[in-house]
Design a protein around this motif. Structure first.
Motif, mmCIF file in Angstrom:
data_model
loop_
_atom_site.group_PDB
_atom_site.id
_atom_site.type_symbol
_atom_site.label_atom_id
_atom_site.label_comp_id
_atom_site.label_asym_id
_atom_site.label_seq_id
_atom_site.Cartn_x
_atom_site.Cartn_y
_atom_site.Cartn_z
ATOM 1 N N GLN A 210 25.588 39.822 -45.453
ATOM 2 C CA GLN A 210 24.335 39.662 -44.733
ATOM 3 C C GLN A 210 24.573 39.009 -43.368
ATOM 4 O OE1 GLN A 210 21.323 37.606 -46.941
ATOM 5 N NE2 GLN A 210 19.775 37.787 -45.333
ATOM 6 N N ALA A 211 25.450 38.002 -43.354
ATOM 7 C CA ALA A 211 25.752 37.301 -42.098
ATOM 8 C C ALA A 211 26.868 37.974 -41.309
ATOM 9 C CB ALA A 211 26.146 35.858 -42.400
ATOM 10 N N HIS A 212 27.552 38.957 -41.931
ATOM 11 C CA HIS A 212 28.683 39.646 -41.307
ATOM 12 C C HIS A 212 29.762 38.647 -40.902
ATOM 13 C CE1 HIS A 212 26.426 43.394 -41.211
ATOM 14 N NE2 HIS A 212 25.422 42.723 -40.689
ATOM 15 N N SER A 213 30.048 37.729 -41.818
ATOM 16 C CA SER A 213 31.001 36.677 -41.494
ATOM 17 C C SER A 213 31.680 36.165 -42.757
ATOM 18 C CB SER A 213 30.277 35.502 -40.818
ATOM 19 O OG SER A 213 31.140 34.410 -40.632
ATOM 20 N N TYR A 214 32.943 35.786 -42.626
ATOM 21 C CA TYR A 214 33.594 35.064 -43.722
ATOM 22 C C TYR A 214 33.020 33.655 -43.796
ATOM 23 C CZ TYR A 214 37.038 38.746 -44.382
ATOM 24 O OH TYR A 214 37.652 39.938 -44.661
ATOM 25 N N GLU A 215 33.000 33.099 -44.984
ATOM 26 C CA GLU A 215 32.334 31.823 -45.183
ATOM 27 C C GLU A 215 33.221 30.623 -44.892
ATOM 28 O OE1 GLU A 215 30.932 32.007 -49.196
ATOM 29 O OE2 GLU A 215 29.265 33.351 -48.703
#
Length: 232
Positions: A210-215
């Motif tokens: 959803q954020a298009h990012s690794y956490e």
């Protein structure tokens, strides 16, 4: 997605934001911002500085003998880093220089070739006093990239940085940290060390679609254990 900017100062004619650094990844894109980091969205990544690369690194790097993990070596003379080797995970990658983009964030290494890492040239040179920073992608849209296995590095492993004067700065890993993006440990990564240190940084953890990012970020901390001069 942006991080709140901290107080800033001028360094080498660029806006260098020192506190509250954030690392943002968009579908595998690594952007280490010294205070300000921006999602790339649909646009292109900032154009990287011209890569001044050495000859191709060895395909199968090996640990250099006689290196004591407990030793902290004194600073080496300045010499531009040209390649990084991590024998325990099979990394043998040329290095390019990374500067700052218009927003004061460290530029990204390009996606191609995927086996390419970047050294932040406004920080210390690997082998000199201070925390030198090398970044690399975890993956690309088509497969793994240079630091795909960085999370597997163990304490005591060697990280070798080949330099333009043919010397090798041999670092030994002190620890590996998995830090959430919102809690990026900027003060430790960019610390003003009294000894020659090294930080390797890439993305990590789960990928938030959803954020298009690794956490998370995977961060390797190391110290200079030995300078190596071939032929001496």
């Amino acid at each position: 997605m942006r991080a709140d900017p901290p107080p800033s100062r001028r360094t080498a004619g660029n806006r260098l934001l020192l506190a509250g650094a954030a690392a943002v990844s968009i579908a595998g894109v690594l952007l280490i911002g010294l205070g300000v980091s921006g999602a790339l969205g649909g646009g292109a990544a900032p154009a990287p500085m011209a890569a001044r690369q050495s000859r191709s690194p060895a395909a199968s790097p090996k640990d250099l003998p006689g290196v004591r993990a407990s030793k902290v070596a004194g600073p080496m003379r300045a010499a531009r880093p040209t390649a990084v080797y991590i024998p325990s995970i099979g990394v043998a990658a040329p290095l390019m220089e990374l500067g700052l983009d218009a927003d004061g964030a460290i530029q990204n290494p390009p996606f191609n070739p995927p086996n390419l890492a970047g050294w932040y040239r406004y920080g210390p040179v690997p082998g000199q006093r201070g925390a030198a920073v090398i970044t690399g992608h975890l993956d690309t849209r088509t497969g793994p990239a240079v630091f795909a296995r960085l999370k597997e590095v163990k304490r005591g492993a060697q990280v070798q940085v080949l330099r333009a004067d043919r010397s090798v700065a041999v670092f030994v890993v002190d620890k590996v940290e998995h830090a959430p993006k919102r809690g990026f440990p900027a003060k430790k990564v960019y610390a003003k060390l009294r000894y020659p240190g090294l930080r390797l940084v890439t993305c990590g953890g789960a990928f938030d679609r959803q954020a298009h990012s690794y956490e998370e970020n995977t961060i390797v901390y190391a110290h200079l254990a030995a300078p190596y001069y071939p032929g001496r």
